[in-house]
Design a protein around this motif. Structure first.
Motif, mmCIF file in Angstrom:
data_model
loop_
_atom_site.group_PDB
_atom_site.id
_atom_site.type_symbol
_atom_site.label_atom_id
_atom_site.label_comp_id
_atom_site.label_asym_id
_atom_site.label_seq_id
_atom_site.Cartn_x
_atom_site.Cartn_y
_atom_site.Cartn_z
ATOM 1 N N ASP A 1 2.060 16.467 3.307
ATOM 2 C CA ASP A 1 2.322 16.717 4.235
ATOM 3 C C ASP A 1 2.503 15.080 5.208
ATOM 4 O OD1 ASP A 1 2.538 19.425 4.447
ATOM 5 O OD2 ASP A 1 0.228 19.584 4.549
ATOM 6 N N SER A 2 1.018 14.411 4.694
ATOM 7 C CA SER A 2 0.879 13.076 4.978
ATOM 8 C C SER A 2 2.056 12.214 4.496
ATOM 9 C CB SER A 2 0.058 12.218 5.232
ATOM 10 O OG SER A 2 -0.590 12.644 3.673
ATOM 11 N N SER A 3 2.572 12.135 2.905
ATOM 12 C CA SER A 3 3.118 12.010 1.993
ATOM 13 C C SER A 3 4.534 12.250 2.701
ATOM 14 C CB SER A 3 2.746 11.507 0.210
ATOM 15 O OG SER A 3 1.576 11.708 0.464
ATOM 16 N N VAL A 4 4.678 13.308 3.182
ATOM 17 C CA VAL A 4 6.279 12.838 3.553
ATOM 18 C C VAL A 4 6.782 12.534 4.519
ATOM 19 C CG1 VAL A 4 7.847 14.731 4.435
ATOM 20 C CG2 VAL A 4 6.747 15.862 2.759
ATOM 21 N N ILE A 5 5.626 12.235 5.639
ATOM 22 C CA ILE A 5 5.484 11.608 7.053
ATOM 23 C C ILE A 5 6.299 9.763 6.279
ATOM 24 C CG2 ILE A 5 4.646 10.641 8.527
ATOM 25 C CD1 ILE A 5 2.869 13.253 9.163
ATOM 26 N N VAL A 6 5.114 9.598 5.739
ATOM 27 C CA VAL A 6 5.228 8.051 5.143
ATOM 28 C C VAL A 6 7.208 8.087 4.217
ATOM 29 C CG1 VAL A 6 4.567 6.583 3.548
ATOM 30 C CG2 VAL A 6 3.163 7.972 4.665
ATOM 31 N N GLU B 1 -9.147 11.353 -2.441
ATOM 32 C CA GLU B 1 -8.265 11.665 -2.889
ATOM 33 C C GLU B 1 -7.444 10.269 -2.677
ATOM 34 O OE1 GLU B 1 -6.712 15.167 -0.865
ATOM 35 O OE2 GLU B 1 -8.058 16.009 -2.306
ATOM 36 N N PHE B 2 -7.701 9.498 -3.555
ATOM 37 C CA PHE B 2 -7.014 7.690 -3.443
ATOM 38 C C PHE B 2 -6.608 7.662 -4.612
ATOM 39 C CE2 PHE B 2 -11.633 5.334 -1.969
ATOM 40 C CZ PHE B 2 -11.264 5.572 -0.632
ATOM 41 N N HIS B 3 -6.054 8.722 -5.514
ATOM 42 C CA HIS B 3 -5.521 8.448 -6.538
ATOM 43 C C HIS B 3 -4.169 8.989 -6.344
ATOM 44 C CE1 HIS B 3 -3.014 9.307 -10.313
ATOM 45 N NE2 HIS B 3 -2.971 10.665 -10.024
ATOM 46 N N TYR B 4 -4.221 9.400 -5.147
ATOM 47 C CA TYR B 4 -3.068 10.585 -4.868
ATOM 48 C C TYR B 4 -1.816 9.551 -3.465
ATOM 49 C CZ TYR B 4 -4.078 14.621 -7.188
ATOM 50 O OH TYR B 4 -4.563 15.361 -8.726
ATOM 51 N N SER B 5 -3.276 8.772 -2.555
ATOM 52 C CA SER B 5 -3.349 8.085 -1.941
ATOM 53 C C SER B 5 -2.344 6.967 -2.127
ATOM 54 C CB SER B 5 -3.765 7.833 -0.578
ATOM 55 O OG SER B 5 -4.610 7.396 -1.020
ATOM 56 N N ASP B 6 -3.009 6.266 -3.232
ATOM 57 C CA ASP B 6 -2.296 5.141 -4.209
ATOM 58 C C ASP B 6 -1.103 5.106 -4.452
ATOM 59 O OD1 ASP B 6 -5.082 3.990 -2.466
ATOM 60 O OD2 ASP B 6 -5.729 3.995 -5.498
ATOM 61 N N LEU B 7 -0.941 5.825 -5.078
ATOM 62 C CA LEU B 7 0.166 6.608 -5.842
ATOM 63 C C LEU B 7 1.683 6.859 -4.255
ATOM 64 C CD1 LEU B 7 1.334 7.708 -8.199
ATOM 65 C CD2 LEU B 7 1.385 9.786 -7.636
ATOM 66 N N VAL B 8 1.198 6.973 -3.240
ATOM 67 C CA VAL B 8 2.295 7.227 -2.324
ATOM 68 C C VAL B 8 2.726 6.132 -1.547
ATOM 69 C CG1 VAL B 8 3.374 8.253 0.124
ATOM 70 C CG2 VAL B 8 2.453 9.676 -1.742
ATOM 71 N N ALA B 9 1.494 4.620 -1.621
ATOM 72 C CA ALA B 9 1.414 3.865 -1.020
ATOM 73 C C ALA B 9 2.167 2.583 -2.036
ATOM 74 C CB ALA B 9 -0.444 3.285 -0.575
ATOM 75 N N ARG B 10 2.120 2.782 -3.033
ATOM 76 C CA ARG B 10 2.364 1.790 -3.955
ATOM 77 C C ARG B 10 3.737 2.065 -4.359
ATOM 78 N NH1 ARG B 10 -1.532 2.743 -7.952
ATOM 79 N NH2 ARG B 10 -0.561 4.964 -8.458
ATOM 80 N N ARG B 11 4.333 3.500 -4.269
ATOM 81 C CA ARG B 11 6.136 4.542 -3.891
ATOM 82 C C ARG B 11 6.636 3.412 -3.133
ATOM 83 N NH1 ARG B 11 8.885 8.362 -6.709
ATOM 84 N NH2 ARG B 11 10.673 8.723 -5.648
ATOM 85 N N PHE B 12 5.881 3.513 -1.798
ATOM 86 C CA PHE B 12 6.659 2.709 -0.060
ATOM 87 C C PHE B 12 6.311 1.721 0.011
ATOM 88 C CE2 PHE B 12 6.656 7.918 -0.715
ATOM 89 C CZ PHE B 12 8.381 8.576 -1.034
ATOM 90 N N SER B 13 5.735 0.570 -0.496
ATOM 91 C CA SER B 13 4.848 -0.467 -0.233
ATOM 92 C C SER B 13 4.597 -0.813 0.441
ATOM 93 C CB SER B 13 7.002 -1.554 -0.450
ATOM 94 O OG SER B 13 7.510 -1.379 -1.861
ATOM 95 N N THR B 14 3.541 0.718 0.924
ATOM 96 C CA THR B 14 3.352 0.554 2.696
ATOM 97 C C THR B 14 1.748 -1.008 2.564
ATOM 98 O OG1 THR B 14 1.113 1.926 1.752
ATOM 99 C CG2 THR B 14 3.188 2.535 3.196
ATOM 100 N N ASP B 15 1.410 -1.025 4.181
ATOM 101 C CA ASP B 15 0.416 -2.123 3.513
ATOM 102 C C ASP B 15 -0.325 -0.973 3.309
ATOM 103 O OD1 ASP B 15 -1.429 -4.289 4.699
ATOM 104 O OD2 ASP B 15 -0.943 -4.177 7.014
ATOM 105 N N HIS B 16 -1.029 -0.296 2.582
ATOM 106 C CA HIS B 16 -2.372 -0.173 2.797
ATOM 107 C C HIS B 16 -3.318 -0.255 2.854
ATOM 108 C CE1 HIS B 16 -3.558 4.061 1.423
ATOM 109 N NE2 HIS B 16 -3.698 4.083 0.452
ATOM 110 N N HIS B 17 -4.033 0.601 3.674
ATOM 111 C CA HIS B 17 -5.547 -0.051 3.607
ATOM 112 C C HIS B 17 -6.860 1.607 3.175
ATOM 113 C CE1 HIS B 17 -4.978 -2.983 7.267
ATOM 114 N NE2 HIS B 17 -3.380 -2.230 6.862
ATOM 115 N N GLN B 18 -7.937 0.900 2.362
ATOM 116 C CA GLN B 18 -8.591 1.754 2.066
ATOM 117 C C GLN B 18 -9.628 1.813 2.123
ATOM 118 O OE1 GLN B 18 -9.052 2.141 -2.480
ATOM 119 N NE2 GLN B 18 -7.183 3.375 -3.034
#
Length: 593
Positions: A271-276, A304-321
């Motif tokens: 759900d959150s990944s679709v939003i991104v 669940e950082f593995h999955y959130s990192d995957l999405v962040a890299r895919r869409f080049s977000t300014d990711h904070h963990q």
């Protein structure tokens, strides 16, 4: 996003402005950017402001429109305020600010209470008509924004949080036995209009309440989508995928309206990944995204950082963990419970509270994926209920969803507790029997989306984010998207393990690993598994003099739960001890004896 409060007198006396000030000040965290008061005749209003749209003082509240003789306080956001403003200007209205609150005030002046039909957004409001003395209260269609009320014969008070009403004083804080039954049946959820306190009620979602000067009132339900499956799209999966995809684009785009930066809470789930992904489609570069995890406890992984990192890299977000050590939990737990307008059982409330603290240092607005599982049938228990015959769906719902049977529930309670029957099952039967839902799944989703979801998870997100002055927006609860989903054939939701139409959309946007992963959640292992020092806090609360004096739970049962803190589980696997303790800790935290 803000906090509102007020008092209306029906006995000819002036309102207690000091009490309204106490309510207003109790909500400072919801609105750290400004404070306002207004009083005239029998009414006083208070407001705490979080500046999101029109950052100038022209957007301050309470806001008065002299021409129409209306004063209002407003909490939330009208996403289509620019379009409505243009329409109102064409009708001769003049504006002195760039705020959406002024658009609401002018819309009410033009169309009366029917103006809510034109609002696209999340909101709660209180409005005073100077010439009639009438007070109008209202909430958005899905109940994203809260509004609590307490009433005696001569006075009505209202506020965005229940603790604000307590700050004013004079509230009947005895427990509502029906609400307690709901709380122990539905994982801490108490649907409107009840709360766990007998003296406090909630304005229901999609409701406008008109309060007359003599104290009488009338509620107007202004929205209820049909769950009858009547759609020109038929049952063509491709047509539904395209329609839902476009509706989601619109929902996400609407929720980027702001004069401050907007980010996304990225769990790494579908759900959150679709939003991104949809924001990336819109050209949002360097989108701020945020993820949180906890240390592993008893072998249960807390992130669940593995999955959130995957999405962040895919869409080049300014990711904070953010990784939170378990030794921070005791303080965080107390703070989260203090921020709750009502007791909550879901342990991810603590996670949302801690995440919001960090996110609020970076942005003022975030989008999140709450609501998708209810709207598009993502939970694992839905197939079992959907398979039940339509006349028997209420019992199937109780078997699949309730935490425990009525018999087991009453066994938890003090022997002297008086019950009139299985009021939670009766509630479900009445809701399921109402016309407008064809299939068992339709009736179930209508129940969840419109009766239960506003009080979990929607309330949880509002309370935990607003405790840090952070505005959370929920694209999956866009009312037009909900209307579309309500007409979607059940098979297009239940297939592929649930949320089938969303998964089809996800496959066009996301890495397959995100779409096909097992369903996750916001884990807080130290709470779920009753690890120390959480267990010590639970033991202290349940053995305190206040708990014993309250006489809600059977002390023999409490001792049994404390002796084996992880043994006793609800039918859906939640910790029974935590459910019992959450109520007691909340009551003690808010000074209710």
């Amino acid at each position: 996003m803000c906090g509102l409060s007020g008092e209306v007198r029906f006995d000819g006396r002036r309102p207690d402005v000091a009490a309204v000030e106490r309510m207003t000040d109790a909500m400072e965290q919801r609105g750290p950017d400004g404070r306002g008061m207004w009083s005239q005749g029998a009414v006083a209003l208070g407001h705490r402001r979080l500046k999101i749209i029109d950052l100038s003082e022209y957007g301050a509240q309470p806001m008065t429109d002299v021409r129409s003789g209306v004063t209002a306080v407003f909490n939330g956001c009208i996403y289509n305020y620019r379009e409505l403003r243009t329409r109102l200007e064409g009708l001769g209205h003049r504006f002195f600010s760039g705020s959406d609150t002024e658009v609401f005030v002018k819309a009410y002046a033009e169309w009366g209470r029917e103006c809510v039909d034109l609002l696209v957004g999340m909101f709660a409001f209180a409005l005073v008509e100077h010439h009639t003395g009438r007070v109008v209260l209202g909430r958005d269609r899905l109940g994203v924004k809260p509004l609590y009320v307490t009433r005696d014969g001569d006075r009505l008070r209202f506020a965005s949080t229940l603790p604000a009403l307590l700050a004013a004083g004079g509230v009947d804080t005895s427990l509502d036995p029906v609400a307690l039954h709901h709380y122990l049946s539905w994982h801490g959820t108490v649907p409107a209009p009840r709360t766990v306190l007998a003296g406090v009620r909630k304005i229901p979602p999609a409701t406008v309440r008109v309060v007359e000067p003599d104290g009488t009132h009338q509620d107007h339900l202004y929205w209820q989508p049909s769950y009858t499956g009547h759609s020109a799209l038929g049952e063509d999966p491709e047509l539904w995928r395209e329609a839902v995809h476009e509706a989601l684009r619109t929902a996400v785009r609407r929720r980027t309206v702001a004069d401050v930066p907007v980010g996304v809470l990225l769990s790494g789930g579908l759900d959150s990944s679709v939003i991104v992904a949809l924001l990336a489609e819109e050209g949002r570069d360097d989108l701020p995204t945020f993820a949180m995890g906890f240390e592993t406890e008893n072998g249960e992984v807390g992130d669940e950082f593995h999955y959130s990192d995957l999405v962040a890299r895919r869409f080049s977000t300014d990711h904070h963990q953010f990784m939170i050590p378990s030794d921070r939990l005791p303080v965080a737990l107390e703070a989260a419970i203090g921020a709750m307008s009502e007791p909550m059982v879901s342990h991810d409330a603590v996670a949302f509270h801690m995440l919001s603290e960090q996110v609020a240092k970076e942005v003022k607005v975030v989008l999140c994926g709450q609501g998708a599982d209810e709207v598009f049938a993502g939970y694992h228990w839905y197939p079992q209920i959907a398979a039940a015959p339509r006349p028997g769906v209420a019992d199937a719902y109780a078997d699949a969803y309730f935490d425990r049977t009525h018999h087991d529930l009453t066994a938890l309670l003090h022997p002297d507790a008086a019950w009139t029957g299985d009021v939670s099952r009766d509630f479900v039967r009445a809701h399921m029997a109402a016309p407008g839902a064809d299939t068992s799944l339709d009736a179930t989703l209508r129940m969840d989306v419109h009766a239960l979801m506003p009080d979990d998870p929607v309330k949880r997100v509002d309370n935990m984010t607003m405790a840090w002055g952070l505005e959370a927006r929920v694209p999956f609860l866009d009312h037009e998207l909900v209307e579309l989903a309500a007409a979607c054939p059940p098979d297009l939701k239940l297939a592929q393990g649930g949320k089938s139409v969303l998964k089809d959309i996800g496959r066009t946007l996301l890495p397959r690993e995100i779409v096909d992963r097992p369903k996750g959640y916001f884990p807080v292992p130290a709470v779920r598994n009753m690890a120390e020092p959480v267990l010590a806090r639970v033991r202290d609360a349940l053995t305190a003099p206040e708990a014993r004096g309250r006489g809600v739970f059977d002390q023999r049962k409490v001792a049994e739960l404390l002796a084996s803190p992880n043994l006793h589980r609800t039918k859906r696997g939640a910790n029974t001890l935590w459910q019992v303790a959450s109520l007691e800790i909340w009551l003690q935290t808010h000074g209710i004896h």
